[in-house]
Design an enzyme around this catalytic site. Structure first.
Site, PDB file in Angstrom:
ATOM      1  CE  LYS A  49      -3.890  -2.462   1.977  1.00 31.00           C
ATOM      2  NZ  LYS A  49      -4.752  -2.832   3.106  1.00 31.00           N
ATOM      3  CD  GLN A  93      -3.671  -4.435   6.211  1.00 39.33           C
ATOM      4  OE1 GLN A  93      -3.760  -3.405   5.564  1.00 39.33           O
ATOM      5  NE2 GLN A  93      -4.092  -5.593   5.742  1.00 39.33           N
ATOM      6  CG  ASP A 116      -9.893  -0.192   4.576  1.00 35.39           C
ATOM      7  OD1 ASP A 116      -9.590  -0.721   3.503  1.00 35.39           O
ATOM      8  OD2 ASP A 116      -9.131  -0.137   5.559  1.00 35.39           O
TER       9      ASP A 116
HETATM   10  N1  GUN Z   1      -7.176  -6.899   5.863  1.00 32.24           N
HETATM   11  C1  GUN Z   1      -7.499  -7.667   4.801  1.00 32.24           C
HETATM   12  N2  GUN Z   1      -8.032  -6.914   3.814  1.00 32.24           N
HETATM   13  C2  GUN Z   1      -8.046  -5.647   4.264  1.00 32.24           C
HETATM   14  C3  GUN Z   1      -8.486  -4.413   3.696  1.00 32.24           C
HETATM   15  O1  GUN Z   1      -8.989  -4.337   2.566  1.00 32.24           O
HETATM   16  N3  GUN Z   1      -8.316  -3.327   4.483  1.00 32.24           N
HETATM   17  C4  GUN Z   1      -7.786  -3.383   5.739  1.00 32.24           C
HETATM   18  N4  GUN Z   1      -7.685  -2.247   6.435  1.00 32.24           N
HETATM   19  N5  GUN Z   1      -7.385  -4.505   6.295  1.00 32.24           N
HETATM   20  C5  GUN Z   1      -7.513  -5.632   5.558  1.00 32.24           C
END
Ligand code: GUN
Length: 278
Positions: A49, A93, A116
């Protein structure tokens, strides 16, 4: 023989569009990336990311907190980020360590910075169809389906998995495009029979080799959201690729399918957040 859906290429194009817009308008965009603990998979995702941010010209601010961080400390950090004008998006995350309640953390993120789209306000807006942000993975899947030229309208779509992150919002986005949607899960009776109805089959289960050829209709579009390790510790999806691929019209590989799309859509959401706050 199915055509492979190239998630790398589609995601690259989206990231380039975000980059070009940020550059041409001279925007200052910031994303806070919060990671708690030492989960190795989460570390890989967060690094990817941050890399994508760098490519797009988005400033990323990493907050790496120790495993024993208290829920209150994390909420205090989020409140600080909510009030920081340099931060347009906040990404925490998941998963978080067991002693931290995820819903409490998600609730603390300002809905305007919730890139998100996990906050209840944003989830509700997705259900209504009046959304500021689309959830990254389902939105990425829609882009991949569109890239095949498939018209979702009136299609039978089956989503396997009912998570808040993928399964439920995935069904909503398909419904918004007038699909007939079925969500399957561990209590579904005769899963194979239900899946065989699908013109578009999306698997978000998290189990290697879960989707077998007998579950797939001839000519179906098969989207594999799974990210698993097989017995040889090799990265693989939910779909038994070798036997499903000959039946499908289009199929996503793992890696190189849905994974890169999630990150590209996050970049897009972070740019949307900037506009939302200006
Ligand atoms: N953990 C697995 N997929 C995601 C996601 O799309 N966003 C976040 N913040 N955590 C995750």
């Amino acid at each position: 023989m199915a055509k492979l859906i190239d998630g790398k290429a589609v995601s690259q194009k989206i990231k380039e569009e975000v980059r070009d817009e940020i550059e041409s308008k001279g925007l200052d965009v910031g994303l806070a990336v919060v990671i708690v603990g030492n989960d190795p998979a989460s570390r890989v995702y967060v690094n990817n990311k941050k890399k994508a941010c760098e490519f797009c010209g988005i400033k990323s601010y990493e907050y790496a907190l120790p495993e024993e961080t208290k829920e209150k400390e994390l909420r205090d950090l989020i409140r600080t980020l909510n009030n920081d004008p340099n931060i347009n998006g906040i990404l925490v995350q998941l998963p978080l360590p067991k002693h931290i309640r995820e819903y409490k953390i998600i609730k603390t993120i300002s809905p305007k910075k919730d890139v998100d789209a996990f906050h209840a306000e944003n989830v509700g807006r997705i259900v209504i169809g009046n959304y500021a942000f689309l959830p990254c993975t389902p939105a990425g899947v829609m882009e991949l389906i569109h890239s095949t030229g498939t018209d979702v309208d009136g299609k039978e779509c089956v989503v396997i998995g009912r998570s808040n992150i993928v399964g439920k919002p995935m069904a909503m986005l398909l419904l918004h495009e007038n699909a007939t949607v079925t969500i399957c899960h561990s209590h579904t009776k005769d899963l194979a029979e239900v899946c065989r109805r699908a013109d578009i089959l999306v698997s978000a289960v998290g189990k290697a080799d879960f989707v077998t050829a007998d579950m797939v209709k001839e000519g179906a579009v098969v989207i594999d959201v799974g990210m698993n390790r097989n017995a040889e510790n090799k990265l693989c999806g939910d779909v038994k690729f070798d036997e499903v691929e000959p039946k499908a019209s289009y199929i996503t590989p793992v890696p190189g399918g849905v994974g890169p799309m999630t990150i590209a859509m996050l970049m897009k959401n972070t740019l949307s957040a900037k506009y939302l706050q200006s």
